[in-house]
Design an enzyme around this catalytic site. Sequence first.
Site, mmCIF file in Angstrom:
data_model
loop_
_atom_site.group_PDB
_atom_site.id
_atom_site.type_symbol
_atom_site.label_atom_id
_atom_site.label_comp_id
_atom_site.label_asym_id
_atom_site.label_seq_id
_atom_site.Cartn_x
_atom_site.Cartn_y
_atom_site.Cartn_z
ATOM 1 N N GLY A 160 0.821 -1.208 0.000
ATOM 2 C CA GLY A 160 0.000 0.000 0.000
ATOM 3 C C GLY A 160 0.852 1.254 0.000
ATOM 4 O O GLY A 160 1.867 1.320 0.693
ATOM 5 N N ASP B 245 4.896 -4.777 6.434
ATOM 6 C CA ASP B 245 5.362 -6.096 6.839
ATOM 7 C C ASP B 245 5.364 -7.101 5.694
ATOM 8 O O ASP B 245 6.229 -7.974 5.637
ATOM 9 C CB ASP B 245 4.531 -6.611 8.019
ATOM 10 C CG ASP B 245 3.059 -6.799 7.682
ATOM 11 O OD1 ASP B 245 2.589 -6.218 6.699
ATOM 12 O OD2 ASP B 245 2.380 -7.534 8.430
ATOM 13 N N THR C 183 4.052 2.719 5.725
ATOM 14 C CA THR C 183 2.681 2.222 5.788
ATOM 15 C C THR C 183 1.858 3.124 6.693
ATOM 16 O O THR C 183 2.350 3.563 7.740
ATOM 17 C CB THR C 183 2.620 0.776 6.312
ATOM 18 O OG1 THR C 183 1.262 0.433 6.617
ATOM 19 C CG2 THR C 183 3.470 0.583 7.555
ATOM 20 N N ASP D 119 -0.521 2.173 8.437
ATOM 21 C CA ASP D 119 -1.063 1.368 9.535
ATOM 22 C C ASP D 119 -0.261 1.488 10.834
ATOM 23 O O ASP D 119 -0.773 1.152 11.909
ATOM 24 C CB ASP D 119 -1.128 -0.113 9.136
ATOM 25 C CG ASP D 119 -1.964 -0.332 7.892
ATOM 26 O OD1 ASP D 119 -2.892 0.467 7.662
ATOM 27 O OD2 ASP D 119 -1.681 -1.291 7.141
ATOM 28 N N ARG E 259 0.995 -5.017 -4.975
ATOM 29 C CA ARG E 259 1.151 -6.248 -4.203
ATOM 30 C C ARG E 259 1.447 -7.350 -5.210
ATOM 31 O O ARG E 259 0.840 -7.403 -6.281
ATOM 32 C CB ARG E 259 -0.113 -6.542 -3.404
ATOM 33 C CG ARG E 259 -0.509 -5.372 -2.488
ATOM 34 C CD ARG E 259 -1.598 -5.749 -1.501
ATOM 35 N NE ARG E 259 -2.126 -4.571 -0.815
ATOM 36 C CZ ARG E 259 -1.558 -3.979 0.216
ATOM 37 N NH1 ARG E 259 -0.422 -4.457 0.693
ATOM 38 N NH2 ARG E 259 -2.111 -2.918 0.781
ATOM 39 N N ASP F 251 2.014 -0.374 11.970
ATOM 40 C CA ASP F 251 2.012 -1.689 12.614
ATOM 41 C C ASP F 251 3.351 -2.404 12.532
ATOM 42 O O ASP F 251 3.415 -3.641 12.639
ATOM 43 C CB ASP F 251 0.916 -2.569 11.996
ATOM 44 C CG ASP F 251 1.109 -2.797 10.496
ATOM 45 O OD1 ASP F 251 1.939 -2.087 9.878
ATOM 46 O OD2 ASP F 251 0.424 -3.681 9.948
ATOM 47 N N ARG G 125 -5.736 -2.236 8.527
ATOM 48 C CA ARG G 125 -5.623 -3.688 8.359
ATOM 49 C C ARG G 125 -6.003 -4.403 9.655
ATOM 50 O O ARG G 125 -7.158 -4.506 9.988
ATOM 51 C CB ARG G 125 -4.217 -4.083 7.891
ATOM 52 C CG ARG G 125 -3.894 -3.630 6.488
ATOM 53 C CD ARG G 125 -2.560 -4.172 6.021
ATOM 54 N NE ARG G 125 -2.596 -5.613 5.861
ATOM 55 C CZ ARG G 125 -1.507 -6.363 5.767
ATOM 56 N NH1 ARG G 125 -0.301 -5.807 5.854
ATOM 57 N NH2 ARG G 125 -1.611 -7.652 5.599
#
Length: 342
Positions: free
Chosen positions: A16, A108, A131, A133, A77, A135, A177
């Site tokens: 992303g 990740d 990202t 996110d 992706r 995360d 996500r």
Amino acid sequence: MSENTPFVLGILTSGGDAPGMNAAIRSCTLSALQSGFRVIGFTHGFYGLLDKTYIDLDESTVRDIIHCGGTILKSARCPEFKTAENQQRAANNLHDLNVNALIVIGGDGSFNGMLKLSHYYTGQLIGLPGTIDNDIDGTDHTIGFATAVETAIQAVDKIRDTADAFERIFIIEVMGRHSGFLALNVGIASAAEQIITFENFENPGKELQKIAEHIALCKKQRGLSSYLIVAAENLWPGGVSQLAEDLANYANIRCTPCILGYIQRGGAPLAKDRILATKLGIGAVEAVIDNKTLIMIGESNRQTCQIPLTQAVAHQKTVNKALLAAQESVLDIAKLAKSHLM
């Protein structure tokens, strides 16, 4: 490698997109050029490695991109990269192009791809956390997170205006996500009445009861008014549209679902993301010069740090528990309303 053969650094963006990826490409490129490297950018993520599609990156290419959203290298992706055959193919292409080191800007999934690639590629591999996110373990923030939060807040503030005008309940789904960082930060900053995220979610039955009771208490104290619920994506079975339907069936509560979606990934990066991307990009090239490999460059306590890729993808990082507790106690207006009614 002879003295006349330049060190070749490859860069790619994967997964992303995130605001600030272009700033990272810029800082990596400029830092590498200062060190005498040749810099090439593979296009469309790991597909660029499989198809040998790349562009040369020089000062003129990256001169005016720091403020741009998206990524000039494009992203994708790449499910095909999951096979050992294609991982070997990508490594062979890197060797054929004499690429000495590869910097991957992504999340990740991208880092796991690098770990797979390392079984076949003999050059250096450095990751940058890009990202929305947030995360990735080992870094306080990822490139793009701050901008995504601000973009979502601006959207939620506008939804609040409509919610106030019609005295309605809105359920707003934000990205992330399987991480609650966006939901918690956006919910706190937009004064949402409720935040539903991975760290405080029990099960649909209990959540329906909790939401319905919360709304009833607020209505008793304030009368009809706006009410916002910020929910993390991939949390409620069927999404927020199903949550709105479930609330209607459970307690005859009418809600309007609103999915913010990809708006959160676009737009010009904030200064915070531009600066973070610049610092991490320089740190990545310094790590290459120091002959480091299989690490991610992150930031902890405002200092650049180096984290093993295996640690970066461990998924041990969680939201600020104190902030979550504050939302569910100090900032919980339903509890305040209940105390005033006693």
